[in-house]
Write a protein that holds these residues in place. Structure first.
Motif, PDB file in Angstrom:
ATOM      1  N   ASP A 103       0.811  -1.222   0.000  1.00 31.96           N
ATOM      2  CA  ASP A 103       0.000   0.000   0.000  1.00 31.96           C
ATOM      3  C   ASP A 103       0.843   1.271   0.000  1.00 31.96           C
ATOM      4  O   ASP A 103       0.536   2.235  -0.700  1.00 31.96           O
ATOM      5  N   VAL A 104       1.913   1.283   0.774  1.00 31.32           N
ATOM      6  CA  VAL A 104       2.775   2.463   0.845  1.00 31.32           C
ATOM      7  C   VAL A 104       3.508   2.662  -0.487  1.00 31.32           C
ATOM      8  O   VAL A 104       3.574   3.779  -1.010  1.00 31.32           O
ATOM      9  N   GLU A 105       4.045   1.579  -1.033  1.00 30.45           N
ATOM     10  CA  GLU A 105       4.730   1.670  -2.328  1.00 30.45           C
ATOM     11  C   GLU A 105       3.757   2.098  -3.430  1.00 30.45           C
ATOM     12  O   GLU A 105       4.124   2.894  -4.290  1.00 30.45           O
ATOM     13  N   THR A 106       2.538   1.593  -3.383  1.00 29.63           N
ATOM     14  CA  THR A 106       1.534   1.967  -4.384  1.00 29.63           C
ATOM     15  C   THR A 106       1.210   3.446  -4.298  1.00 29.63           C
ATOM     16  O   THR A 106       1.113   4.132  -5.318  1.00 29.63           O
ATOM     17  N   ALA A 107       1.060   3.964  -3.090  1.00 27.22           N
ATOM     18  CA  ALA A 107       0.769   5.389  -2.916  1.00 27.22           C
ATOM     19  C   ALA A 107       1.924   6.249  -3.441  1.00 27.22           C
ATOM     20  O   ALA A 107       1.700   7.266  -4.113  1.00 27.22           O
ATOM     21  N   THR A 108       3.144   5.832  -3.151  1.00 25.86           N
ATOM     22  CA  THR A 108       4.317   6.569  -3.632  1.00 25.86           C
ATOM     23  C   THR A 108       4.412   6.495  -5.149  1.00 25.86           C
ATOM     24  O   THR A 108       4.643   7.511  -5.824  1.00 25.86           O
ATOM     25  N   PHE A 109       4.199   5.312  -5.695  1.00 23.67           N
ATOM     26  CA  PHE A 109       4.220   5.116  -7.144  1.00 23.67           C
ATOM     27  C   PHE A 109       3.157   5.985  -7.809  1.00 23.67           C
ATOM     28  O   PHE A 109       3.426   6.664  -8.798  1.00 23.67           O
ATOM     29  N   ARG A 110       1.942   5.970  -7.257  1.00 24.02           N
ATOM     30  CA  ARG A 110       0.845   6.762  -7.819  1.00 24.02           C
ATOM     31  C   ARG A 110       1.201   8.250  -7.818  1.00 24.02           C
ATOM     32  O   ARG A 110       0.991   8.952  -8.808  1.00 24.02           O
ATOM     33  N   ALA A 111       1.776   8.742  -6.717  1.00 24.02           N
ATOM     34  CA  ALA A 111       2.154  10.154  -6.631  1.00 24.02           C
ATOM     35  C   ALA A 111       3.223  10.504  -7.660  1.00 24.02           C
ATOM     36  O   ALA A 111       3.154  11.563  -8.305  1.00 24.02           O
ATOM     37  N   CYS A 112       4.190   9.635  -7.841  1.00 20.30           N
ATOM     38  CA  CYS A 112       5.250   9.872  -8.827  1.00 20.30           C
ATOM     39  C   CYS A 112       4.693   9.886 -10.252  1.00 20.30           C
ATOM     40  O   CYS A 112       5.025  10.776 -11.046  1.00 20.30           O
ATOM     41  N   ILE A 113       3.849   8.913 -10.562  1.00 15.93           N
ATOM     42  CA  ILE A 113       3.268   8.850 -11.908  1.00 15.93           C
ATOM     43  C   ILE A 113       2.405  10.073 -12.165  1.00 15.93           C
ATOM     44  O   ILE A 113       2.458  10.674 -13.246  1.00 15.93           O
ATOM     45  N   ARG A 114       1.598  10.475 -11.189  1.00 13.92           N
ATOM     46  CA  ARG A 114       0.746  11.654 -11.357  1.00 13.92           C
ATOM     47  C   ARG A 114       1.589  12.918 -11.586  1.00 13.92           C
ATOM     48  O   ARG A 114       1.249  13.771 -12.408  1.00 13.92           O
ATOM     49  N   ALA A 115       2.704  13.048 -10.866  1.00 13.13           N
ATOM     50  CA  ALA A 115       3.577  14.215 -11.035  1.00 13.13           C
ATOM     51  C   ALA A 115       4.203  14.233 -12.430  1.00 13.13           C
ATOM     52  O   ALA A 115       4.208  15.265 -13.109  1.00 13.13           O
ATOM     53  N   MET A 116       4.711  13.074 -12.862  1.00 11.51           N
ATOM     54  CA  MET A 116       5.327  13.010 -14.198  1.00 11.51           C
ATOM     55  C   MET A 116       4.283  13.211 -15.288  1.00 11.51           C
ATOM     56  O   MET A 116       4.526  13.911 -16.276  1.00 11.51           O
ATOM     57  N   ASP A 117       3.114  12.613 -15.108  1.00 15.19           N
ATOM     58  CA  ASP A 117       2.042  12.742 -16.082  1.00 15.19           C
ATOM     59  C   ASP A 117       1.584  14.196 -16.174  1.00 15.19           C
ATOM     60  O   ASP A 117       1.360  14.723 -17.261  1.00 15.19           O
ATOM     61  N   GLY A 118       1.480  14.864 -15.023  1.00 10.71           N
ATOM     62  CA  GLY A 118       1.081  16.271 -15.011  1.00 10.71           C
ATOM     63  C   GLY A 118       2.081  17.143 -15.755  1.00 10.71           C
ATOM     64  O   GLY A 118       1.692  18.040 -16.515  1.00 10.71           O
ATOM     65  N   ALA A 119       3.368  16.885 -15.553  1.00 17.21           N
ATOM     66  CA  ALA A 119       4.401  17.658 -16.256  1.00 17.21           C
ATOM     67  C   ALA A 119       4.309  17.424 -17.756  1.00 17.21           C
ATOM     68  O   ALA A 119       4.406  18.371 -18.552  1.00 17.21           O
ATOM     69  N   TYR A 120       4.093  16.173 -18.164  1.00 18.56           N
ATOM     70  CA  TYR A 120       3.974  15.884 -19.595  1.00 18.56           C
ATOM     71  C   TYR A 120       2.728  16.544 -20.181  1.00 18.56           C
ATOM     72  O   TYR A 120       2.788  17.136 -21.262  1.00 18.56           O
TER      73      TYR A 120
END
Length: 68
Positions: free
Chosen positions: A22-39
């Motif tokens: 759960d913790v890794e998933t939350a961190t992964f989701r936050a990272c993907i959302r940040a990169m996706d937002g920048a793109y």
């Protein structure tokens, strides 16, 4: 296909298939959302306003600098 945000179902599916907790998933989701937002911000600009990147011929030294 047009440009759009990565679906939450795709992020959750990848995390589940990769065995993230759960913790890794939350961190992964936050990272993907940040990169996706920048793109998406970049992709929404007209091409004339996008920052250009110069291409350089790939040398052995450049390859080593990039990939060790």
């Amino acid at each position: 296909m047009g440009v759009g945000a990565i679906p939450a179902s795709a992020i959750n599916s990848w995390a589940a298939q990769s065995g993230l907790d759960d913790v890794e998933t939350a961190t992964f989701r936050a990272c993907i959302r940040a990169m996706d937002g920048a793109y998406l911000e970049y992709a929404s600009k007209p091409e004339s306003e996008r920052k250009k990147v110069e291409s350089r011929p790939l040398s052995g030294e450049l390859f080593d600098a990039l990939f060790g």
